[in-house]
Design a protein around this motif. Structure first.
Motif, PDB file in Angstrom:
ATOM      1  N   PRO A  33       8.796 -13.691  51.303  1.00  0.00           N
ATOM      2  CA  PRO A  33       9.034 -12.971  52.491  1.00  0.00           C
ATOM      3  C   PRO A  33       9.065 -14.085  53.999  1.00  0.00           C
ATOM      4  O   PRO A  33       8.267 -14.962  53.761  1.00  0.00           O
ATOM      5  CB  PRO A  33       8.131 -11.946  52.619  1.00  0.00           C
ATOM      6  N   GLU A  34       9.735 -13.770  54.876  1.00  0.00           N
ATOM      7  CA  GLU A  34       9.643 -14.284  56.172  1.00  0.00           C
ATOM      8  C   GLU A  34       9.674 -15.833  55.866  1.00  0.00           C
ATOM      9  O   GLU A  34       9.141 -16.713  56.511  1.00  0.00           O
ATOM     10  CB  GLU A  34       8.491 -13.863  56.847  1.00  0.00           C
ATOM     11  N   THR A  35      10.811 -16.290  55.186  1.00  0.00           N
ATOM     12  CA  THR A  35      11.002 -17.728  54.983  1.00  0.00           C
ATOM     13  C   THR A  35      12.575 -18.013  55.524  1.00  0.00           C
ATOM     14  O   THR A  35      13.324 -17.291  55.147  1.00  0.00           O
ATOM     15  CB  THR A  35      11.232 -18.032  53.451  1.00  0.00           C
ATOM     16  N   GLY A  36      12.434 -19.099  56.441  1.00  0.00           N
ATOM     17  CA  GLY A  36      13.725 -19.389  56.967  1.00  0.00           C
ATOM     18  C   GLY A  36      14.054 -20.670  56.611  1.00  0.00           C
ATOM     19  O   GLY A  36      13.272 -21.546  56.114  1.00  0.00           O
ATOM     20  N   VAL A  37      15.415 -21.282  56.696  1.00  0.00           N
ATOM     21  CA  VAL A  37      15.946 -22.351  56.074  1.00  0.00           C
ATOM     22  C   VAL A  37      16.763 -22.994  57.462  1.00  0.00           C
ATOM     23  O   VAL A  37      17.771 -22.353  57.944  1.00  0.00           O
ATOM     24  CB  VAL A  37      17.061 -22.118  54.933  1.00  0.00           C
ATOM     25  N   ILE A  38      16.510 -24.222  57.403  1.00  0.00           N
ATOM     26  CA  ILE A  38      17.270 -25.089  58.492  1.00  0.00           C
ATOM     27  C   ILE A  38      17.967 -26.128  57.515  1.00  0.00           C
ATOM     28  O   ILE A  38      17.263 -26.865  56.959  1.00  0.00           O
ATOM     29  CB  ILE A  38      16.239 -25.646  59.527  1.00  0.00           C
ATOM     30  N   MET A  39      19.073 -26.391  58.033  1.00  0.00           N
ATOM     31  CA  MET A  39      19.989 -27.278  57.357  1.00  0.00           C
ATOM     32  C   MET A  39      20.910 -28.119  58.100  1.00  0.00           C
ATOM     33  O   MET A  39      21.215 -27.797  59.219  1.00  0.00           O
ATOM     34  CB  MET A  39      20.785 -26.447  56.477  1.00  0.00           C
ATOM     35  N   GLY A  40      21.077 -29.348  58.070  1.00  0.00           N
ATOM     36  CA  GLY A  40      21.930 -30.196  58.817  1.00  0.00           C
ATOM     37  C   GLY A  40      23.252 -30.087  58.151  1.00  0.00           C
ATOM     38  O   GLY A  40      23.380 -30.040  57.021  1.00  0.00           O
ATOM     39  N   ASN A  41      24.241 -30.703  58.957  1.00  0.00           N
ATOM     40  CA  ASN A  41      25.485 -30.514  58.433  1.00  0.00           C
ATOM     41  C   ASN A  41      26.201 -31.971  58.965  1.00  0.00           C
ATOM     42  O   ASN A  41      27.335 -32.194  59.005  1.00  0.00           O
ATOM     43  CB  ASN A  41      26.453 -29.331  59.358  1.00  0.00           C
ATOM     44  N   LYS A  42      25.521 -32.822  59.019  1.00  0.00           N
ATOM     45  CA  LYS A  42      25.914 -34.295  59.360  1.00  0.00           C
ATOM     46  C   LYS A  42      25.877 -35.258  58.124  1.00  0.00           C
ATOM     47  O   LYS A  42      24.898 -35.586  57.733  1.00  0.00           O
ATOM     48  CB  LYS A  42      25.072 -35.214  60.329  1.00  0.00           C
ATOM     49  N   ASP A  43      26.987 -35.355  57.513  1.00  0.00           N
ATOM     50  CA  ASP A  43      27.101 -36.174  56.200  1.00  0.00           C
ATOM     51  C   ASP A  43      27.453 -37.338  56.408  1.00  0.00           C
ATOM     52  O   ASP A  43      28.674 -38.063  56.907  1.00  0.00           O
ATOM     53  CB  ASP A  43      28.429 -35.637  55.356  1.00  0.00           C
ATOM     54  N   THR A  44      26.175 -38.297  56.461  1.00  0.00           N
ATOM     55  CA  THR A  44      26.275 -39.792  56.894  1.00  0.00           C
ATOM     56  C   THR A  44      26.012 -40.569  55.700  1.00  0.00           C
ATOM     57  O   THR A  44      25.616 -41.933  55.850  1.00  0.00           O
ATOM     58  CB  THR A  44      25.115 -40.223  57.978  1.00  0.00           C
ATOM     59  N   LEU A  45      25.904 -40.059  54.403  1.00  0.00           N
ATOM     60  CA  LEU A  45      25.877 -40.789  53.316  1.00  0.00           C
ATOM     61  C   LEU A  45      27.189 -40.726  52.366  1.00  0.00           C
ATOM     62  O   LEU A  45      27.125 -39.997  51.495  1.00  0.00           O
ATOM     63  CB  LEU A  45      24.766 -40.448  52.550  1.00  0.00           C
ATOM     64  N   PRO A  46      28.322 -41.422  52.873  1.00  0.00           N
ATOM     65  CA  PRO A  46      29.513 -41.291  52.040  1.00  0.00           C
ATOM     66  C   PRO A  46      29.399 -41.672  50.498  1.00  0.00           C
ATOM     67  O   PRO A  46      30.465 -41.341  49.755  1.00  0.00           O
ATOM     68  CB  PRO A  46      30.613 -42.471  52.619  1.00  0.00           C
ATOM     69  N   ILE A  47      28.376 -42.398  50.051  1.00  0.00           N
ATOM     70  CA  ILE A  47      28.230 -42.718  48.624  1.00  0.00           C
ATOM     71  C   ILE A  47      28.089 -41.386  47.562  1.00  0.00           C
ATOM     72  O   ILE A  47      28.827 -41.331  46.649  1.00  0.00           O
ATOM     73  CB  ILE A  47      26.739 -43.484  48.450  1.00  0.00           C
ATOM     74  N   PHE A  48      27.715 -40.418  48.510  1.00  0.00           N
ATOM     75  CA  PHE A  48      27.734 -38.873  47.338  1.00  0.00           C
ATOM     76  C   PHE A  48      28.788 -37.768  47.854  1.00  0.00           C
ATOM     77  O   PHE A  48      28.652 -36.747  47.331  1.00  0.00           O
ATOM     78  CB  PHE A  48      26.166 -38.329  47.535  1.00  0.00           C
ATOM     79  N   ARG A  49      29.626 -38.461  48.926  1.00  0.00           N
ATOM     80  CA  ARG A  49      30.591 -37.417  49.203  1.00  0.00           C
ATOM     81  C   ARG A  49      31.435 -36.844  48.025  1.00  0.00           C
ATOM     82  O   ARG A  49      31.779 -35.732  47.998  1.00  0.00           O
ATOM     83  CB  ARG A  49      31.324 -38.067  50.148  1.00  0.00           C
ATOM     84  N   HIS A  50      31.818 -37.655  47.165  1.00  0.00           N
ATOM     85  CA  HIS A  50      32.673 -37.303  46.071  1.00  0.00           C
ATOM     86  C   HIS A  50      32.090 -36.300  45.225  1.00  0.00           C
ATOM     87  O   HIS A  50      32.512 -35.569  44.350  1.00  0.00           O
ATOM     88  CB  HIS A  50      33.063 -38.544  45.101  1.00  0.00           C
ATOM     89  N   LEU A  51      30.767 -36.316  45.143  1.00  0.00           N
ATOM     90  CA  LEU A  51      29.941 -35.235  44.516  1.00  0.00           C
ATOM     91  C   LEU A  51      29.802 -33.871  45.274  1.00  0.00           C
ATOM     92  O   LEU A  51      29.523 -32.791  44.575  1.00  0.00           O
ATOM     93  CB  LEU A  51      28.751 -35.759  44.037  1.00  0.00           C
ATOM     94  N   LEU A  52      29.454 -34.102  46.446  1.00  0.00           N
ATOM     95  CA  LEU A  52      28.870 -32.879  47.272  1.00  0.00           C
ATOM     96  C   LEU A  52      30.040 -32.263  48.151  1.00  0.00           C
ATOM     97  O   LEU A  52      29.900 -31.105  48.399  1.00  0.00           O
ATOM     98  CB  LEU A  52      27.813 -33.412  48.290  1.00  0.00           C
ATOM     99  N   GLY A  53      31.242 -33.025  48.296  1.00  0.00           N
ATOM    100  CA  GLY A  53      32.237 -32.239  48.978  1.00  0.00           C
ATOM    101  C   GLY A  53      32.021 -32.448  50.749  1.00  0.00           C
ATOM    102  O   GLY A  53      31.042 -33.250  50.767  1.00  0.00           O
ATOM    103  N   ALA A  54      32.821 -31.765  51.356  1.00  0.00           N
ATOM    104  CA  ALA A  54      32.789 -32.230  52.786  1.00  0.00           C
ATOM    105  C   ALA A  54      31.354 -31.522  53.549  1.00  0.00           C
ATOM    106  O   ALA A  54      31.183 -31.887  54.753  1.00  0.00           O
ATOM    107  CB  ALA A  54      33.994 -31.642  53.396  1.00  0.00           C
ATOM    108  N   GLU A  55      30.964 -30.207  52.909  1.00  0.00           N
ATOM    109  CA  GLU A  55      29.851 -29.649  53.803  1.00  0.00           C
ATOM    110  C   GLU A  55      28.419 -29.918  53.179  1.00  0.00           C
ATOM    111  O   GLU A  55      27.958 -29.081  52.154  1.00  0.00           O
ATOM    112  CB  GLU A  55      30.126 -27.932  53.727  1.00  0.00           C
ATOM    113  N   SER A  56      27.716 -30.997  53.471  1.00  0.00           N
ATOM    114  CA  SER A  56      26.342 -31.338  52.898  1.00  0.00           C
ATOM    115  C   SER A  56      25.659 -32.149  54.134  1.00  0.00           C
ATOM    116  O   SER A  56      26.452 -32.403  55.119  1.00  0.00           O
ATOM    117  CB  SER A  56      26.611 -32.266  51.980  1.00  0.00           C
TER     118      SER A  56
END
Length: 221
Positions: free
Chosen positions: A149-172
């Motif tokens: 209970p009462e757990t929040g998540v903060i996530m970044g949306n700047k994909d600055t590691l293109p090495i993994f982009r083919h695995l993760l897609g555009a939103e990571s």
């Protein structure tokens, strides 16, 4: 006679090394905001998630000095969020648990692990947890149940590691997908302009963390 209000404690959970050195800035901000701060590290490349909980988190929390009538909050980064969830899933009901903020957590596992867990360099880099962090139903993150209970998540949306982009897609954030960061039962969620590494250095993240610990939400008043 006037008495002071007990100060809540914030526990920072993190791997040792670079993350440990960076998390002190989060702790400094939280001290400025009036919280007591404790830091618990674990050797992420050497132990499983269960070992991190049993050998590092549990003993450190047992030694924690907690003011009477105060609560203990948690702030974690990346794998630290899964270590926290593993502890929280079986915590003593009497523990004065408050709120938690998970920064860039792989709450539904990692697509990178799915693809590369058999690679020798990945096993060397991540250690035993490389076998635990897939996205399948039997992976550790997916067997832990809902977030506390009462757990929040903060996530970044700047994909600055293109090495993994083919695995993760555009939103990571370059390491964890935005979708995978969500967890059942999360109280609130916010996206901020940071990548997986720099999220623990971003002033907007500091402010969002303290707002959630104070109010239970990320929205500004």
């Amino acid at each position: 006679m006037r008495t002071s209000t007990p100060a809540d404690t914030v526990v920072l959970i993190h791997g040792l090394g670079r993350t440990h050195r960076s998390m002190w800035m989060v702790g400094l901000w939280l001290r400025f905001c009036g919280f007591r701060v404790a830091s618990i590290g674990y050797p992420s490349r050497c132990v499983s998630i269960t070992e991190a909980v049993e050998q590092h988190l549990v003993p450190a929390l047992a030694k924690l000095e907690i003011e009477e009538n105060s609560r203990v909050h948690f702030v974690t980064h990346s794998l630290g969020g899964i270590v926290f969830r593993a502890w929280a899933a079986r915590r003593d009901p009497a523990f004065p648990f408050g709120r938690a903020v998970l920064l860039a957590p792989p709450n539904q596992g990692s697509q990178i692990i799915d693809e590369l867990r058999q690679s020798r360099w990945v096993r060397w880099l991540l250690g035993p947890v490389s076998a635990e962090l897939g996205t399948d139903a039997e992976s550790t993150p997916n067997r832990l149940g809902p977030l506390p209970p009462e757990t929040g998540v903060i996530m970044g949306n700047k994909d600055t590691l293109p090495i993994f982009r083919h695995l993760l897609g555009a939103e990571s954030d370059g390491v964890v997908t935005i979708t995978s960061s969500h967890g059942d039962g999360e109280s609130d969620f916010i996206l901020l302009p940071a990548n997986h590494a720099t999220i623990i250095l971003h002033p907007a993240v500091f402010r969002a963390v303290s707002r959630f610990l104070r109010t239970g939400g990320f929205a500004e008043a």
